[in-house]
Design a protein around this motif. Structure first.
Motif, PDB file in Angstrom:
ATOM      1  N   ALA A 223       8.039  11.415   7.072  1.00  0.00           N
ATOM      2  CA  ALA A 223       8.465  10.140   7.661  1.00  0.00           C
ATOM      3  C   ALA A 223       7.683   8.974   7.072  1.00  0.00           C
ATOM      4  O   ALA A 223       8.254   7.906   6.780  1.00  0.00           O
ATOM      5  CB  ALA A 223       8.305  10.190   9.173  1.00  0.00           C
ATOM      6  N   GLU A 224       6.378   9.166   6.887  1.00  0.00           N
ATOM      7  CA  GLU A 224       5.560   8.108   6.288  1.00  0.00           C
ATOM      8  C   GLU A 224       6.012   7.818   4.861  1.00  0.00           C
ATOM      9  O   GLU A 224       6.121   6.663   4.442  1.00  0.00           O
ATOM     10  CB  GLU A 224       4.088   8.533   6.286  1.00  0.00           C
ATOM     11  N   GLU A 225       6.295   8.880   4.097  1.00  0.00           N
ATOM     12  CA  GLU A 225       6.710   8.701   2.706  1.00  0.00           C
ATOM     13  C   GLU A 225       8.052   7.983   2.600  1.00  0.00           C
ATOM     14  O   GLU A 225       8.324   7.305   1.604  1.00  0.00           O
ATOM     15  CB  GLU A 225       6.778  10.066   2.009  1.00  0.00           C
ATOM     16  N   LYS A 226       8.902   8.140   3.621  1.00  0.00           N
ATOM     17  CA  LYS A 226      10.202   7.470   3.625  1.00  0.00           C
ATOM     18  C   LYS A 226      10.137   6.076   4.245  1.00  0.00           C
ATOM     19  O   LYS A 226      11.152   5.387   4.342  1.00  0.00           O
ATOM     20  CB  LYS A 226      11.220   8.323   4.387  1.00  0.00           C
ATOM     21  N   GLY A 227       8.955   5.670   4.668  1.00  0.00           N
ATOM     22  CA  GLY A 227       8.783   4.329   5.206  1.00  0.00           C
ATOM     23  C   GLY A 227       9.255   4.147   6.636  1.00  0.00           C
ATOM     24  O   GLY A 227       9.494   3.014   7.071  1.00  0.00           O
TER      25      GLY A 227
END
Length: 357
Positions: A223-227
């Motif tokens: 989720a963090e990597e997808k913003g």
């Protein structure tokens, strides 16, 4: 739908042949895998209608003539290929093994995840434990240890899981968001693929993933990597611990290919605790593949075969269920099915549930 309400219309001669196919099924499986792995089916396919000679197959596969010939002879008996004088030509079954994504995903899953452990199916059935799992480690169930599996095993497991769920996403998202939920609780969210699909579909939705620590770590990282880390949170929970309460602020509770991971008693406990967390305005959406709801016999075959993975490898007490079993458990938990939709994705059924008045 049931495909098994009458005897198979087949001659005794053909039935005897089918019995021999079953007796030698592990050999057929490994021959097929090797024909694919060494590129032999691909070489034959590339040769087209003219076919491919044994000499050319030996040269391209870098196997010995002996190795190629024993594989090819069995391939002929399995009708994966056929022979025109000295040349081999791909048959329809061989074509689908080579080109069909479902066949590839299923074959890799069976080989990498299930094959060695299935030797322990007999003891797993007797003891109600996934005794085949010991080929990978001394674990009680596969779920808390997915991140610890060997890389190829983990890869094939997730490809199998995601292949079937991903095909349903396009149809599901409009169905799920027709009620305009603001907070979705993804129960057993795994790597977070559904949560990410939801946040991509609706820029205002907030998703809580309920799962074990190992899975949550992966999901929240994704989720963090997808913003979208600000719209996806984790709720650490052992779903089998009856003392642990569920997240209680959801508009919509989501369970995708999840309840088949548990026994009937465990499912009932999970559904009851979900119902306790819901309000009159909440809903629970359950997505599963029920073997009796499959549109084709091949689908029912694959679904029932997957039950054996649960027996020997996953937890020893769960399965792919008949839809009537799930409907009964939903009712016992104090819920009713408000909407029942079949033929989603690759044979999925969506059950939209609400609290009984």
């Amino acid at each position: 739908m049931s495909f098994y309400q009458s005897p198979l219309d087949v001659t005794a001669f053909d039935a005897k042949f089918e019995a021999q196919k079953i007796a030698f099924a592990p050999i057929s499986f490994q021959v097929t895998r090797c024909l694919l792995k060494f590129g032999i089916l691909a070489h034959i396919d590339e040769a087209g209608e003219e076919g491919c000679s044994l000499e050319a197959i030996v040269e391209r596969s870098q196997l010995s003539e002996y190795a190629c010939s024993v594989l090819l002879d069995m391939g002929l008996s399995m009708r994966l290929i056929w022979q025109n004088d000295t040349h081999f030509i791909l048959d329809k079954i061989g074509h689908f093994l080579l080109q069909d994504d479902m066949a590839k995903v299923n074959l890799n899953f069976v080989h990498d995840v299930c094959y060695e452990g299935l030797f322990e199916l007999e003891s797993s059935l007797k003891e109600g434990k996934p005794n085949g799992l010991k080929v990978f480690g001394d674990w009680e169930t596969i779920y808390p240890t997915l991140s610890e599996l060997p890389e190829q095993v983990k890869k094939s497991w997730f490809e199998f899981d995601h292949y079937y769920s991903d095909h349903a996403f396009g149809q599901l998202l409009p169905l799920i968001f027709k009620s305009q939920p603001k907070h979705i609780v993804d129960v057993g969210g795994n790597t977070g693929k559904w949560a990410l699909a939801c946040t991509n579909y609706d820029p205002d939705v907030y998703v809580t993933i309920m799962d074990l620590p190992g899975q949550l770590k992966v999901a929240l990282k994704n989720a963090e990597e997808k913003g979208v880390g600000d719209r996806v949170e984790g709720y650490q929970c052992d779903l089998l611990d009856e003392e642990q309460a569920f997240c209680d602020s959801g508009d919509l509770y989501w369970m995708s290919q999840f309840l088949d991971c548990f026994s009937k008693a465990q499912i009932l406990s999970i559904l009851k605790r979900t119902a306790q967390s819901m309000t009159a305005n909440s809903e629970l959406c359950i997505l599963e593949t029920y073997w009796d709801r499959q549109p084709f016999e091949a689908g029912a075959f694959c679904v029932n075969a997957t039950s054996i993975y649960f027996t020997a490898m996953a937890n020893g007490n769960s399965r792919m269920y008949h839809s009537k079993d799930m409907l009964s458990l939903i009712s016992q938990a104090g819920l009713f099915v408000d909407e029942d939709i079949d033929d989603i994705g690759l044979g999925h059924t969506l059950l939209r549930c609400k609290l009984k008045p």
